[in-house]
Design a protein around this motif. Structure first.
Motif, PDB file in Angstrom:
ATOM      1  N   SER A   1      -3.848  -6.663  -3.391  1.00 53.20           N
ATOM      2  CA  SER A   1      -3.275  -5.544  -2.648  1.00 53.20           C
ATOM      3  C   SER A   1      -2.981  -6.006  -1.228  1.00 53.20           C
ATOM      4  O   SER A   1      -3.626  -6.915  -0.704  1.00 53.20           O
ATOM      5  CB  SER A   1      -4.263  -4.381  -2.633  1.00 53.20           C
ATOM      6  OG  SER A   1      -3.702  -3.270  -2.000  1.00 53.20           O
ATOM      7  N   GLU A   2      -2.005  -5.383  -0.607  1.00 53.20           N
ATOM      8  CA  GLU A   2      -1.569  -5.800   0.722  1.00 53.20           C
ATOM      9  C   GLU A   2      -2.698  -5.701   1.756  1.00 53.20           C
ATOM     10  O   GLU A   2      -2.873  -6.599   2.574  1.00 53.20           O
ATOM     11  CB  GLU A   2      -0.392  -4.928   1.146  1.00 53.20           C
ATOM     12  CG  GLU A   2       0.298  -5.360   2.398  1.00 53.20           C
ATOM     13  CD  GLU A   2       1.516  -4.495   2.658  1.00 53.20           C
ATOM     14  OE1 GLU A   2       2.603  -5.067   2.840  1.00 53.20           O
ATOM     15  OE2 GLU A   2       1.381  -3.266   2.666  1.00 53.20           O
ATOM     16  N   ASP A   3      -3.493  -4.647   1.700  1.00 54.53           N
ATOM     17  CA  ASP A   3      -4.571  -4.492   2.670  1.00 54.53           C
ATOM     18  C   ASP A   3      -5.687  -5.511   2.437  1.00 54.53           C
ATOM     19  O   ASP A   3      -6.295  -6.022   3.370  1.00 54.53           O
ATOM     20  CB  ASP A   3      -5.119  -3.072   2.671  1.00 54.53           C
ATOM     21  CG  ASP A   3      -5.530  -2.589   1.288  1.00 54.53           C
ATOM     22  OD1 ASP A   3      -5.185  -3.258   0.309  1.00 54.53           O
ATOM     23  OD2 ASP A   3      -6.176  -1.531   1.206  1.00 54.53           O
ATOM     24  N   LYS A   4      -5.950  -5.879   1.189  1.00 49.51           N
ATOM     25  CA  LYS A   4      -6.956  -6.917   0.902  1.00 49.51           C
ATOM     26  C   LYS A   4      -6.456  -8.293   1.308  1.00 49.51           C
ATOM     27  O   LYS A   4      -7.234  -9.139   1.730  1.00 49.51           O
ATOM     28  CB  LYS A   4      -7.323  -6.902  -0.569  1.00 49.51           C
ATOM     29  CG  LYS A   4      -8.110  -5.688  -0.974  1.00 49.51           C
ATOM     30  CD  LYS A   4      -8.460  -5.743  -2.444  1.00 49.51           C
ATOM     31  CE  LYS A   4      -9.180  -4.470  -2.833  1.00 49.51           C
ATOM     32  NZ  LYS A   4      -9.457  -4.431  -4.263  1.00 49.51           N
ATOM     33  N   THR A  60       0.823  -1.204   0.000  1.00 47.41           N
ATOM     34  CA  THR A  60       0.000   0.000   0.000  1.00 47.41           C
ATOM     35  C   THR A  60       0.857   1.254   0.000  1.00 47.41           C
ATOM     36  O   THR A  60       0.413   2.306  -0.440  1.00 47.41           O
ATOM     37  CB  THR A  60      -0.937   0.018   1.213  1.00 47.41           C
ATOM     38  OG1 THR A  60      -0.163  -0.151   2.401  1.00 47.41           O
ATOM     39  CG2 THR A  60      -1.965  -1.080   1.132  1.00 47.41           C
ATOM     40  N   ARG A 117      -4.481  -8.907   3.812  1.00 48.04           N
ATOM     41  CA  ARG A 117      -4.562  -9.002   5.283  1.00 48.04           C
ATOM     42  C   ARG A 117      -5.966  -9.353   5.738  1.00 48.04           C
ATOM     43  O   ARG A 117      -6.139 -10.128   6.665  1.00 48.04           O
ATOM     44  CB  ARG A 117      -4.164  -7.668   5.899  1.00 48.04           C
ATOM     45  CG  ARG A 117      -2.700  -7.491   6.030  1.00 48.04           C
ATOM     46  CD  ARG A 117      -2.411  -6.308   6.913  1.00 48.04           C
ATOM     47  NE  ARG A 117      -1.122  -5.780   6.516  1.00 48.04           N
ATOM     48  CZ  ARG A 117      -0.824  -4.507   6.430  1.00 48.04           C
ATOM     49  NH1 ARG A 117      -1.726  -3.609   6.718  1.00 48.04           N
ATOM     50  NH2 ARG A 117       0.360  -4.128   6.072  1.00 48.04           N
ATOM     51  N   THR A 118      -6.979  -8.781   5.103  1.00 47.83           N
ATOM     52  CA  THR A 118      -8.348  -9.049   5.538  1.00 47.83           C
ATOM     53  C   THR A 118      -8.804 -10.446   5.126  1.00 47.83           C
ATOM     54  O   THR A 118      -9.721 -10.993   5.717  1.00 47.83           O
ATOM     55  CB  THR A 118      -9.315  -8.003   4.948  1.00 47.83           C
ATOM     56  OG1 THR A 118      -9.226  -8.028   3.515  1.00 47.83           O
ATOM     57  CG2 THR A 118      -9.000  -6.623   5.463  1.00 47.83           C
TER      58      THR A 118
END
Length: 66
Positions: free
Chosen positions: A58-61, A8, A63-64
């Protein structure tokens, strides 16, 4: 080695080069230079970049998802 994700932070366009650099343990600048030099050769480099942009999470997706 880390998971293949687009970070991100530290993105220039889509984060593909930064994600590949993190995955293979090199700097993002080195990976970007390699990509730019490879564009001088014939081949589908831009199509590969776009495909990786669409396929790499994406990195944030990522993680979730865990």
């Amino acid at each position: 080695m880390t998971a293949l994700t687009r970070p991100t932070h530290g993105r220039m366009i889509g984060g593909v080069c930064a994600g590949l650099a993190r995955r293979f343990g090199t700097s993002a600048t080195t990976m970007r230079v390699i990509f730019l030099v490879s564009c001088l050769l014939p081949g589908p480099q831009f199509l590969l970049y776009i495909a990786l942009w669409l396929l790499m999470p994406s990195e944030d997706k990522a993680r979730t998802a865990w």
